[in-house]
Design a protein around this motif. Sequence first.
Motif, PDB file in Angstrom:
ATOM      1  N   GLY A   1       0.788  -1.080  -0.076  1.00 22.32           N
ATOM      2  CA  GLY A   1       0.050  -0.050  -0.149  1.00 22.32           C
ATOM      3  C   GLY A   1       1.021   1.346   0.007  1.00 22.32           C
ATOM      4  N   GLU A   2       0.246   2.287   0.290  1.00 25.29           N
ATOM      5  CA  GLU A   2       0.911   3.692   0.255  1.00 25.29           C
ATOM      6  C   GLU A   2       1.686   3.957   1.631  1.00 25.29           C
ATOM      7  N   ALA A   3       0.511   4.564   2.542  1.00 22.63           N
ATOM      8  CA  ALA A   3       1.375   4.624   3.676  1.00 22.63           C
ATOM      9  C   ALA A   3       0.603   4.796   4.995  1.00 22.63           C
ATOM     10  N   PRO A   4       0.692   4.238   6.262  1.00 28.29           N
ATOM     11  CA  PRO A   4      -0.190   4.205   7.287  1.00 28.29           C
ATOM     12  C   PRO A   4      -1.354   5.392   7.213  1.00 28.29           C
ATOM     13  N   GLY A   5      -2.414   5.264   7.734  1.00 31.25           N
ATOM     14  CA  GLY A   5      -3.444   6.185   7.817  1.00 31.25           C
ATOM     15  C   GLY A   5      -3.516   6.598   9.381  1.00 31.25           C
TER      16      GLY A   5
ATOM     17  N   GLU B   1      -3.908   3.237  11.674  1.00 26.41           N
ATOM     18  CA  GLU B   1      -2.365   2.510  11.719  1.00 26.41           C
ATOM     19  C   GLU B   1      -1.270   3.328  12.390  1.00 26.41           C
TER      20      GLU B   1
ATOM     21  N   ALA C   1      -0.136  -2.165  10.023  1.00 25.91           N
ATOM     22  CA  ALA C   1      -0.728  -1.622   8.836  1.00 25.91           C
ATOM     23  C   ALA C   1      -1.859  -2.106   8.335  1.00 25.91           C
ATOM     24  N   PHE C   2      -2.789  -1.482   7.624  1.00 24.94           N
ATOM     25  CA  PHE C   2      -3.896  -1.695   7.084  1.00 24.94           C
ATOM     26  C   PHE C   2      -5.085  -2.312   8.315  1.00 24.94           C
TER      27      PHE C   2
ATOM     28  N   SER D   1      -9.967   1.045   5.291  1.00 26.87           N
ATOM     29  CA  SER D   1      -9.303   0.425   4.088  1.00 26.87           C
ATOM     30  C   SER D   1      -8.924  -0.900   4.387  1.00 26.87           C
TER      31      SER D   1
ATOM     32  N   ASN E   1       3.631  -0.960   3.439  1.00 26.24           N
ATOM     33  CA  ASN E   1       3.734   0.255   2.606  1.00 26.24           C
ATOM     34  C   ASN E   1       4.887   0.686   2.041  1.00 26.24           C
TER      35      ASN E   1
ATOM     36  N   HIS F   1      -6.567   1.004  -4.863  1.00 27.47           N
ATOM     37  CA  HIS F   1      -6.357   1.270  -3.466  1.00 27.47           C
ATOM     38  C   HIS F   1      -7.645   1.122  -2.680  1.00 27.47           C
TER      39      HIS F   1
HETATM   40  N1  URA Z   1      -3.549   2.830   3.573  1.00 28.24           N
HETATM   41  C1  URA Z   1      -2.528   2.518   3.142  1.00 28.24           C
HETATM   42  O1  URA Z   1      -1.931   2.578   2.029  1.00 28.24           O
HETATM   43  N2  URA Z   1      -1.932   1.699   4.162  1.00 28.24           N
HETATM   44  C2  URA Z   1      -2.128   1.556   5.484  1.00 28.24           C
HETATM   45  O2  URA Z   1      -1.546   0.949   6.039  1.00 28.24           O
HETATM   46  C3  URA Z   1      -3.402   2.064   5.597  1.00 28.24           C
HETATM   47  C4  URA Z   1      -4.128   2.540   4.668  1.00 28.24           C
END
Ligand code: URA
Length: 257
Positions: free
Chosen positions: A105-109, A112, A118-119, A123, A145, A224
């Motif tokens: 994925g992209e990055a923690p929200g 997270e 993560a995740f 999402s 991520n 995503h």
């Molecule tokens: N979106 C992401 O790309 N990664 C996460 O860990 C949470 C949301």
Amino acid sequence: MNNHDIEELLRFYTLSGVDETCGSAPFALSAVQATSSGSQQTTPAPLSFSTSEATKNANDLCQSVATINELKAIIENFDGCSLKNTAAHTVMGDGNPQAKIMFIGEAPGAEEDLIGRAFVGRSGQLLDKIMNAIGLSRQTVYICNILPWRPPGNRSPSDAEIAVCLPFLKRQIEIIQPEYILTLGAIATNSLLGTGETMSHLRGHWMEYKISNEKNAQVLATYHPAYLLRTPAQKSKAWLDFLRFSKAIRQNNQQAV
Ligand code: URA
């Protein structure tokens, strides 16, 4: 602190993307003090290294690690990316590090970042449901991520932040040695593959990622899950991607672990 200082401090928090309070101590106090001490600066404290120095430093550090736990330790101690200053946790991959299937994925929200996994937010819950529907789970997949730190306010990561953090992702891939990678969204896909395409060009066909001279991973891109939550009409296309992914794994008789 007088009213002006308080106003400056709140402005700094807002510009840094702070959208919740979760403790009694302010984060990154030194950055706040630098910013609120009279200058007109309106962004968080800048990187103390140039992007290329920080990227090289990340690359060099990665050469010395052989396990995910060792990698986690060097990322947690790394000071070349200012996202770390505003994040509550360094969020490493979740799931099974022995898995031959990797989701990126992209990055923690926000959730997270708060929990350090993560995740786990909305999402992640959608991702869990779709992956369970094709017979996969966090026992059979490793999920990570591009960035281990949440960009303030969930903004998109900058090119410099991606460049500095990419060595960590690449080392993670070298350690896990996945056969199959599913990238989630355009930022994850373009960052991993060094492309600059839209999702409509990226999804729907297999691509390759070179892990080493001896090994390539097969890469499929899909939307995503956060985008699917905002745009449910695209769920049917994502479902086709997941079916394609599942079929390839099964056709190649690839055990998930
Ligand atoms: N979106 C992401 O790309 N990664 C996460 O860990 C949470 C949301």
